[in-house]
Design an enzyme around this catalytic site. Sequence first.
Site, PDB file in Angstrom:
ATOM      1  N   GLU A   1      40.725  15.878  -3.837  1.00 11.36           N
ATOM      2  CA  GLU A   1      39.349  16.186  -4.264  1.00 11.36           C
ATOM      3  C   GLU A   1      39.310  17.365  -5.232  1.00 11.36           C
ATOM      4  O   GLU A   1      39.293  18.524  -4.793  1.00 11.36           O
ATOM      5  CB  GLU A   1      38.456  16.481  -3.045  1.00 11.36           C
TER       6      GLU A   1
ATOM      7  N   LYS B   1      38.873  11.758  -4.884  1.00 14.60           N
ATOM      8  CA  LYS B   1      37.462  12.090  -4.606  1.00 14.60           C
ATOM      9  C   LYS B   1      36.963  13.042  -5.687  1.00 14.60           C
ATOM     10  O   LYS B   1      37.056  14.267  -5.539  1.00 14.60           O
ATOM     11  CB  LYS B   1      37.337  12.718  -3.205  1.00 14.60           C
TER      12      LYS B   1
HETATM   13  C1  5MM Z   1      31.145  18.846   3.839  1.00 13.57           C
HETATM   14  O1  5MM Z   1      31.412  19.755   2.799  1.00 13.57           O
HETATM   15  C2  5MM Z   1      32.804  19.842   2.465  1.00 13.57           C
HETATM   16  C3  5MM Z   1      33.278  21.244   2.283  1.00 13.57           C
HETATM   17  O2  5MM Z   1      32.778  22.023   3.262  1.00 13.57           O
HETATM   18  P1  5MM Z   1      33.141  23.600   3.267  1.00 13.57           P
HETATM   19  O3  5MM Z   1      32.756  24.156   1.922  1.00 13.57           O
HETATM   20  O4  5MM Z   1      32.308  24.120   4.355  1.00 13.57           O
HETATM   21  O5  5MM Z   1      34.606  23.717   3.544  1.00 13.57           O
HETATM   22  C4  5MM Z   1      33.054  19.239   1.118  1.00 13.57           C
HETATM   23  O6  5MM Z   1      34.436  19.187   0.826  1.00 13.57           O
HETATM   24  C5  5MM Z   1      32.522  17.865   1.018  1.00 13.57           C
HETATM   25  O7  5MM Z   1      33.352  16.988   1.734  1.00 13.57           O
HETATM   26  C6  5MM Z   1      32.476  17.430  -0.423  1.00 13.57           C
HETATM   27  O8  5MM Z   1      32.117  18.480  -1.274  1.00 13.57           O
HETATM   28  C7  5MM Z   1      31.454  16.345  -0.553  1.00 13.57           C
HETATM   29  O9  5MM Z   1      30.238  16.850  -0.107  1.00 13.57           O
HETATM   30  P2  5MM Z   1      28.952  16.595  -0.989  1.00 13.57           P
HETATM   31  O10 5MM Z   1      27.856  17.315  -0.264  1.00 13.57           O
HETATM   32  O11 5MM Z   1      29.284  17.172  -2.334  1.00 13.57           O
HETATM   33  O12 5MM Z   1      28.792  15.097  -1.013  1.00 13.57           O
END
Ligand code: 5MM
Length: 340
Positions: A176, A218
Amino acid sequence: MSEELTQIAANMVAPGKGLLAADESTGTLEKRFKKLGIECTEASRLAYREMLFTAPDLEKYISGVILFDETIRQRASDGTPIPELLARKGIIPGIKVDKGLVDLPFFPGERFTQGLDGLSARLDEYREMGARFTKWRAVIAIGEGIPTSQCLRANADALARYAGLCQVHGLVPIVEPEVLMDGSHDIKTCRWATEAALHEVFDALTRYRISFKEMILKPNMVVSGTDCSNQAPPDEVAEMTLACLRRTVPVAVPGIAFLSGGQSDVTATANLNAINVKAKTLKTPWTLTFSFSRALQAAPMSIWRGQAENKAAAQQALVRRARCNGAAALGQYDPGMEEA
Ligand code: 5MM
Protein backbone atom coordinates in the site's frame (compact mmCIF):
# COMPACT_ATOMS: atom_id res chain seq x y z
CA MET A 1 3.48 -22.53 -0.88
CA SER A 2 3.58 -20.53 -4.08
CA GLU A 3 0.35 -22.07 -5.40
CA GLU A 4 -1.38 -21.51 -2.07
CA LEU A 5 -0.41 -17.83 -2.03
CA THR A 6 -1.47 -17.39 -5.66
CA GLN A 7 -4.87 -18.87 -4.76
CA ILE A 8 -5.26 -16.69 -1.65
CA ALA A 9 -4.43 -13.57 -3.70
CA ALA A 10 -6.96 -14.61 -6.35
CA ASN A 11 -9.64 -15.20 -3.67
CA MET A 12 -8.96 -11.78 -2.15
CA VAL A 13 -9.97 -10.14 -5.42
CA ALA A 14 -12.76 -12.55 -6.41
CA PRO A 15 -15.27 -10.96 -8.83
CA GLY A 16 -17.69 -8.57 -7.12
CA LYS A 17 -15.86 -8.70 -3.79
CA GLY A 18 -13.37 -6.50 -1.98
CA LEU A 19 -11.63 -5.99 1.34
CA LEU A 20 -12.82 -4.34 4.54
CA ALA A 21 -9.92 -2.42 6.14
CA ALA A 22 -10.64 -2.58 9.88
CA ASP A 23 -7.01 -2.17 10.90
CA GLU A 24 -7.24 1.28 12.48
CA SER A 25 -4.63 1.60 15.20
CA THR A 26 -6.05 2.45 18.61
CA GLY A 27 -5.23 6.17 18.22
CA THR A 28 -6.99 6.44 14.86
CA LEU A 29 -10.10 4.60 16.05
CA GLU A 30 -10.18 6.73 19.19
CA LYS A 31 -10.25 9.91 17.06
CA ARG A 32 -13.09 8.52 14.94
CA PHE A 33 -15.06 7.34 18.00
CA LYS A 34 -14.50 10.67 19.78
CA LYS A 35 -16.11 12.63 16.95
CA LEU A 36 -19.27 10.55 17.50
CA GLY A 37 -19.11 10.60 21.30
CA ILE A 38 -18.29 6.87 21.50
CA GLU A 39 -16.16 5.76 24.44
CA CYS A 40 -12.94 4.08 23.23
CA THR A 41 -11.99 1.09 25.38
CA GLU A 42 -10.73 -2.38 24.54
CA ALA A 43 -14.29 -3.65 25.09
CA SER A 44 -15.96 -0.98 22.90
CA ARG A 45 -13.44 -1.54 20.09
CA LEU A 46 -14.24 -5.26 20.21
CA ALA A 47 -18.01 -4.66 20.33
CA TYR A 48 -17.75 -2.36 17.32
CA ARG A 49 -15.66 -4.77 15.28
CA GLU A 50 -17.79 -7.77 16.26
CA MET A 51 -20.83 -5.78 15.05
CA LEU A 52 -19.09 -5.25 11.67
CA PHE A 53 -17.85 -8.81 11.22
CA THR A 54 -21.13 -10.50 12.14
CA ALA A 55 -23.22 -8.43 9.71
CA PRO A 56 -25.53 -10.84 7.85
CA ASP A 57 -24.50 -11.40 4.20
CA LEU A 58 -21.25 -9.47 4.57
CA GLU A 59 -19.40 -12.43 3.01
CA LYS A 60 -21.32 -11.94 -0.26
CA TYR A 61 -19.32 -8.76 -0.94
CA ILE A 62 -16.30 -8.91 1.37
CA SER A 63 -13.53 -11.41 0.61
CA GLY A 64 -11.19 -10.47 3.45
CA VAL A 65 -10.83 -8.23 6.50
CA ILE A 66 -7.64 -6.45 7.53
CA LEU A 67 -7.33 -6.66 11.31
CA PHE A 68 -5.28 -4.71 13.85
CA ASP A 69 -2.95 -6.54 16.28
CA GLU A 70 -5.37 -6.05 19.20
CA THR A 71 -8.33 -7.45 17.25
CA ILE A 72 -6.66 -10.61 15.92
CA ARG A 73 -6.00 -11.61 19.55
CA GLN A 74 -9.59 -10.99 20.73
CA ARG A 75 -12.56 -13.36 21.03
CA ALA A 76 -16.15 -12.65 20.06
CA SER A 77 -18.84 -12.66 22.77
CA ASP A 78 -19.47 -16.41 22.23
CA GLY A 79 -15.75 -17.13 22.79
CA THR A 80 -14.82 -17.66 19.12
CA PRO A 81 -11.43 -16.18 18.22
CA ILE A 82 -11.98 -13.28 15.79
CA PRO A 83 -9.94 -14.82 12.91
CA GLU A 84 -11.98 -18.02 13.26
CA LEU A 85 -15.25 -16.09 13.30
CA LEU A 86 -14.29 -14.55 9.94
CA ALA A 87 -12.97 -17.80 8.44
CA ARG A 88 -16.21 -19.62 9.35
CA LYS A 89 -18.09 -17.05 7.23
CA GLY A 90 -15.69 -17.64 4.33
CA ILE A 91 -13.93 -14.29 4.91
CA ILE A 92 -10.12 -14.40 4.82
CA PRO A 93 -8.49 -12.87 7.92
CA GLY A 94 -5.59 -10.47 7.26
CA ILE A 95 -3.40 -8.35 9.50
CA LYS A 96 -1.73 -4.93 9.37
CA VAL A 97 1.94 -5.53 10.21
CA ASP A 98 3.55 -2.10 9.87
CA LYS A 99 4.23 -0.11 13.02
CA GLY A 100 3.19 3.31 11.80
CA LEU A 101 4.90 6.42 10.50
CA VAL A 102 7.90 8.46 11.60
CA ASP A 103 9.33 11.70 10.19
CA LEU A 104 12.02 11.27 7.55
CA PRO A 105 14.99 13.18 8.99
CA PHE A 106 16.04 16.23 6.91
CA PHE A 107 12.93 15.96 4.68
CA PRO A 108 10.27 18.24 6.19
CA GLY A 109 6.72 17.02 5.61
CA GLU A 110 7.80 13.52 4.59
CA ARG A 111 7.54 10.28 6.56
CA PHE A 112 8.48 6.66 6.31
CA THR A 113 6.94 3.50 7.71
CA GLN A 114 8.60 1.42 10.41
CA GLY A 115 8.12 -2.19 11.47
CA LEU A 116 10.71 -4.40 9.75
CA ASP A 117 12.60 -5.27 12.96
CA GLY A 118 11.23 -8.49 14.42
CA LEU A 119 8.77 -8.85 11.56
CA SER A 120 9.69 -12.49 10.75
CA ALA A 121 8.68 -13.69 14.21
CA ARG A 122 5.47 -11.64 14.16
CA LEU A 123 4.51 -13.11 10.76
CA ASP A 124 4.86 -16.67 12.08
CA GLU A 125 2.66 -15.78 15.05
CA TYR A 126 -0.01 -14.14 12.88
CA ARG A 127 -0.10 -17.11 10.47
CA GLU A 128 -0.53 -19.43 13.43
CA MET A 129 -3.48 -17.27 14.56
CA GLY A 130 -5.14 -17.72 11.17
CA ALA A 131 -4.03 -14.70 9.12
CA ARG A 132 -3.49 -15.44 5.44
CA PHE A 133 -2.54 -11.99 4.19
CA THR A 134 -0.88 -8.85 5.53
CA LYS A 135 -0.80 -5.12 4.89
CA TRP A 136 1.91 -2.45 5.09
CA ARG A 137 1.08 1.19 4.37
CA ALA A 138 3.55 3.78 3.10
CA VAL A 139 2.38 7.39 3.05
CA ILE A 140 3.45 9.93 0.43
CA ALA A 141 2.47 13.58 0.84
CA ILE A 142 2.11 16.13 -1.98
CA GLY A 143 3.39 19.67 -1.36
CA GLU A 144 5.98 22.27 -2.29
CA GLY A 145 8.94 20.21 -3.60
CA ILE A 146 7.56 16.91 -2.32
CA PRO A 147 7.44 13.97 -2.74
CA THR A 148 11.23 13.76 -3.03
CA SER A 149 12.96 10.82 -4.68
CA GLN A 150 14.55 9.98 -1.31
CA CYS A 151 11.14 9.60 0.36
CA LEU A 152 9.77 7.55 -2.53
CA ARG A 153 12.78 5.23 -2.53
CA ALA A 154 12.96 4.75 1.26
CA ASN A 155 9.28 3.78 1.37
CA ALA A 156 9.46 1.56 -1.72
CA ASP A 157 12.45 -0.36 -0.38
CA ALA A 158 10.66 -0.98 2.94
CA LEU A 159 7.55 -2.18 1.09
CA ALA A 160 9.66 -4.60 -0.96
CA ARG A 161 11.50 -5.99 2.08
CA TYR A 162 8.17 -6.42 3.87
CA ALA A 163 6.64 -8.16 0.85
CA GLY A 164 9.50 -10.63 0.56
CA LEU A 165 9.32 -11.58 4.25
CA CYS A 166 5.56 -12.17 3.95
CA GLN A 167 5.89 -14.38 0.89
CA VAL A 168 8.50 -16.63 2.53
CA HIS A 169 6.36 -16.85 5.68
CA GLY A 170 3.27 -18.00 3.77
CA LEU A 171 1.31 -14.75 3.74
CA VAL A 172 0.10 -12.66 0.77
CA PRO A 173 1.38 -9.07 1.12
CA ILE A 174 -0.87 -6.12 0.34
CA VAL A 175 1.52 -3.41 -0.84
CA GLU A 176 0.00 0.00 0.00
CA PRO A 177 1.72 3.16 -1.19
CA GLU A 178 -0.83 5.88 -0.34
CA VAL A 179 -0.42 9.27 -2.01
CA LEU A 180 -2.46 11.52 0.28
CA MET A 181 -5.34 13.66 -0.96
CA ASP A 182 -4.42 16.49 1.46
CA GLY A 183 -3.71 19.77 -0.33
CA SER A 184 -5.02 22.10 -3.03
CA HIS A 185 -3.15 20.42 -5.89
CA ASP A 186 -5.00 19.42 -9.06
CA ILE A 187 -5.57 15.89 -10.36
CA LYS A 188 -2.57 16.12 -12.72
CA THR A 189 -0.27 16.66 -9.76
CA CYS A 190 -1.77 13.60 -8.05
CA ARG A 191 -1.25 11.63 -11.27
CA TRP A 192 2.43 12.67 -11.38
CA ALA A 193 3.06 11.79 -7.72
CA THR A 194 1.16 8.49 -7.94
CA GLU A 195 3.00 7.45 -11.08
CA ALA A 196 6.36 8.30 -9.49
CA ALA A 197 5.45 6.35 -6.33
CA LEU A 198 4.25 3.27 -8.22
CA HIS A 199 7.25 3.33 -10.53
CA GLU A 200 9.57 3.34 -7.51
CA VAL A 201 7.55 0.60 -5.76
CA PHE A 202 7.62 -1.81 -8.71
CA ASP A 203 11.29 -1.08 -9.30
CA ALA A 204 11.98 -2.08 -5.67
CA LEU A 205 9.69 -5.13 -5.84
CA THR A 206 11.59 -6.27 -8.94
CA ARG A 207 15.01 -5.68 -7.36
CA TYR A 208 13.97 -7.65 -4.25
CA ARG A 209 12.65 -10.55 -6.41
CA ILE A 210 9.06 -10.36 -5.21
CA SER A 211 6.54 -12.69 -6.88
CA PHE A 212 3.92 -10.41 -8.44
CA LYS A 213 1.25 -13.09 -8.66
CA GLU A 214 1.41 -13.56 -4.88
CA MET A 215 0.67 -9.96 -3.90
CA ILE A 216 -2.10 -7.36 -4.07
CA LEU A 217 -1.51 -3.66 -4.75
CA LYS A 218 -3.47 -1.14 -2.66
CA PRO A 219 -3.02 2.30 -4.21
CA ASN A 220 -4.92 5.56 -4.02
CA MET A 221 -7.19 6.52 -6.88
CA VAL A 222 -5.86 9.49 -8.86
CA VAL A 223 -8.07 12.33 -7.62
CA SER A 224 -7.99 16.12 -7.10
CA GLY A 225 -6.53 17.38 -3.79
CA THR A 226 -9.11 17.81 -1.02
CA ASP A 227 -8.86 21.63 -1.20
CA CYS A 228 -8.61 21.91 -5.00
CA SER A 229 -11.34 24.20 -6.37
CA ASN A 230 -11.79 21.93 -9.40
CA GLN A 231 -12.85 18.46 -8.26
CA ALA A 232 -12.41 15.97 -11.12
CA PRO A 233 -15.55 13.94 -11.93
CA PRO A 234 -15.55 10.09 -11.97
CA ASP A 235 -14.80 9.86 -15.73
CA GLU A 236 -11.63 11.89 -15.31
CA VAL A 237 -10.62 10.01 -12.15
CA ALA A 238 -11.04 6.75 -14.09
CA GLU A 239 -9.04 7.99 -17.06
CA MET A 240 -6.15 9.35 -14.97
CA THR A 241 -6.07 6.36 -12.58
CA LEU A 242 -5.98 3.79 -15.37
CA ALA A 243 -3.41 5.75 -17.39
CA CYS A 244 -1.20 5.77 -14.32
CA LEU A 245 -1.66 2.07 -13.53
CA ARG A 246 -1.13 0.99 -17.15
CA ARG A 247 2.27 2.70 -17.17
CA THR A 248 3.48 1.18 -13.89
CA VAL A 249 1.81 -2.08 -12.76
CA PRO A 250 2.94 -5.44 -14.24
CA VAL A 251 0.33 -7.71 -15.81
CA ALA A 252 1.28 -10.53 -13.40
CA VAL A 253 -0.24 -8.65 -10.41
CA PRO A 254 -3.66 -10.32 -9.93
CA GLY A 255 -5.52 -7.48 -8.30
CA ILE A 256 -5.58 -3.83 -7.37
CA ALA A 257 -7.70 -2.93 -4.33
CA PHE A 258 -8.03 0.83 -3.92
CA LEU A 259 -8.04 2.70 -0.61
CA SER A 260 -10.68 5.42 -0.22
CA GLY A 261 -8.31 8.02 1.23
CA GLY A 262 -10.92 10.38 2.68
CA GLN A 263 -13.35 10.49 -0.26
CA SER A 264 -16.99 10.35 0.81
CA ASP A 265 -18.40 6.85 0.70
CA VAL A 266 -20.67 7.47 -2.30
CA THR A 267 -17.90 9.30 -4.22
CA ALA A 268 -15.47 6.42 -3.66
CA THR A 269 -18.07 3.97 -4.98
CA ALA A 270 -18.87 6.14 -8.04
CA ASN A 271 -15.15 6.50 -8.83
CA LEU A 272 -14.51 2.75 -8.46
CA ASN A 273 -17.43 2.06 -10.78
CA ALA A 274 -16.16 4.53 -13.42
CA ILE A 275 -12.72 2.92 -13.21
CA ASN A 276 -14.22 -0.51 -13.90
CA VAL A 277 -16.45 0.73 -16.73
CA LYS A 278 -13.42 2.26 -18.44
CA ALA A 279 -11.21 -0.75 -17.64
CA LYS A 280 -13.56 -2.96 -19.66
CA THR A 281 -13.06 -0.86 -22.77
CA LEU A 282 -9.28 -0.86 -22.22
CA LYS A 283 -9.21 -4.60 -21.38
CA THR A 284 -6.91 -4.04 -18.41
CA PRO A 285 -5.40 -7.26 -16.99
CA TRP A 286 -6.07 -6.85 -13.25
CA THR A 287 -9.18 -7.12 -11.06
CA LEU A 288 -9.92 -3.59 -9.80
CA THR A 289 -11.71 -3.57 -6.47
CA PHE A 290 -11.85 -1.88 -3.05
CA SER A 291 -10.00 -2.12 0.25
CA PHE A 292 -11.83 0.71 2.01
CA SER A 293 -11.83 1.72 5.65
CA ARG A 294 -13.62 5.06 5.96
CA ALA A 295 -15.75 4.63 2.83
CA LEU A 296 -17.17 1.36 4.23
CA GLN A 297 -17.30 2.25 7.92
CA ALA A 298 -18.44 5.90 8.02
CA ALA A 299 -22.16 5.07 7.81
CA PRO A 300 -22.26 2.04 10.17
CA MET A 301 -20.09 3.77 12.76
CA SER A 302 -22.26 6.87 12.88
CA ILE A 303 -25.41 4.74 13.22
CA TRP A 304 -23.97 2.36 15.85
CA ARG A 305 -22.64 5.02 18.27
CA GLY A 306 -21.81 2.38 20.86
CA GLN A 307 -25.47 1.40 21.43
CA ALA A 308 -26.49 -2.27 21.20
CA GLU A 309 -29.98 -1.30 19.97
CA ASN A 310 -28.42 0.30 16.85
CA LYS A 311 -26.53 -2.87 15.88
CA ALA A 312 -28.94 -4.20 13.23
CA ALA A 313 -29.31 -0.82 11.49
CA ALA A 314 -25.53 -0.29 11.52
CA GLN A 315 -24.97 -3.75 10.04
CA GLN A 316 -27.50 -3.00 7.30
CA ALA A 317 -25.65 0.23 6.48
CA LEU A 318 -22.34 -1.65 6.24
CA VAL A 319 -23.77 -4.34 3.98
CA ARG A 320 -25.43 -1.70 1.78
CA ARG A 321 -22.04 -0.02 1.23
CA ALA A 322 -20.35 -3.38 0.67
CA ARG A 323 -23.05 -4.33 -1.88
CA CYS A 324 -22.69 -1.00 -3.74
CA ASN A 325 -18.90 -1.40 -3.83
CA GLY A 326 -19.20 -5.04 -4.91
CA ALA A 327 -21.30 -3.83 -7.85
CA ALA A 328 -18.80 -1.02 -8.57
CA ALA A 329 -16.02 -3.63 -8.68
CA LEU A 330 -17.92 -5.12 -11.62
CA GLY A 331 -18.73 -1.75 -13.21
CA GLN A 332 -22.42 -2.40 -12.42
CA TYR A 333 -23.13 0.20 -9.72
CA ASP A 334 -26.22 2.33 -10.09
CA PRO A 335 -26.88 5.26 -7.71
CA GLY A 336 -30.41 3.83 -7.29
CA MET A 337 -28.80 1.03 -5.27
CA GLU A 338 -28.24 3.55 -2.48
CA GLU A 339 -31.96 3.55 -1.76
CA ALA A 340 -32.45 -0.21 -1.93
C1 5MM B 1 -7.79 1.81 8.72
O1 5MM B 1 -6.80 2.77 8.47
C2 5MM B 1 -5.53 2.21 8.13
C3 5MM B 1 -4.39 2.86 8.82
O2 5MM B 1 -4.70 3.07 10.12
P1 5MM B 1 -3.62 3.79 11.08
O3 5MM B 1 -3.24 5.10 10.43
O4 5MM B 1 -4.36 3.98 12.33
O5 5MM B 1 -2.46 2.86 11.22
C4 5MM B 1 -5.21 2.46 6.69
O6 5MM B 1 -4.03 1.79 6.29
C5 5MM B 1 -6.30 2.00 5.79
O7 5MM B 1 -6.29 0.60 5.71
C6 5MM B 1 -6.12 2.58 4.42
O8 5MM B 1 -5.62 3.88 4.46
C7 5MM B 1 -7.45 2.60 3.73
O9 5MM B 1 -8.31 3.36 4.51
P2 5MM B 1 -9.21 4.44 3.80
O10 5MM B 1 -9.96 5.10 4.92
O11 5MM B 1 -8.24 5.34 3.09
O12 5MM B 1 -10.08 3.66 2.85
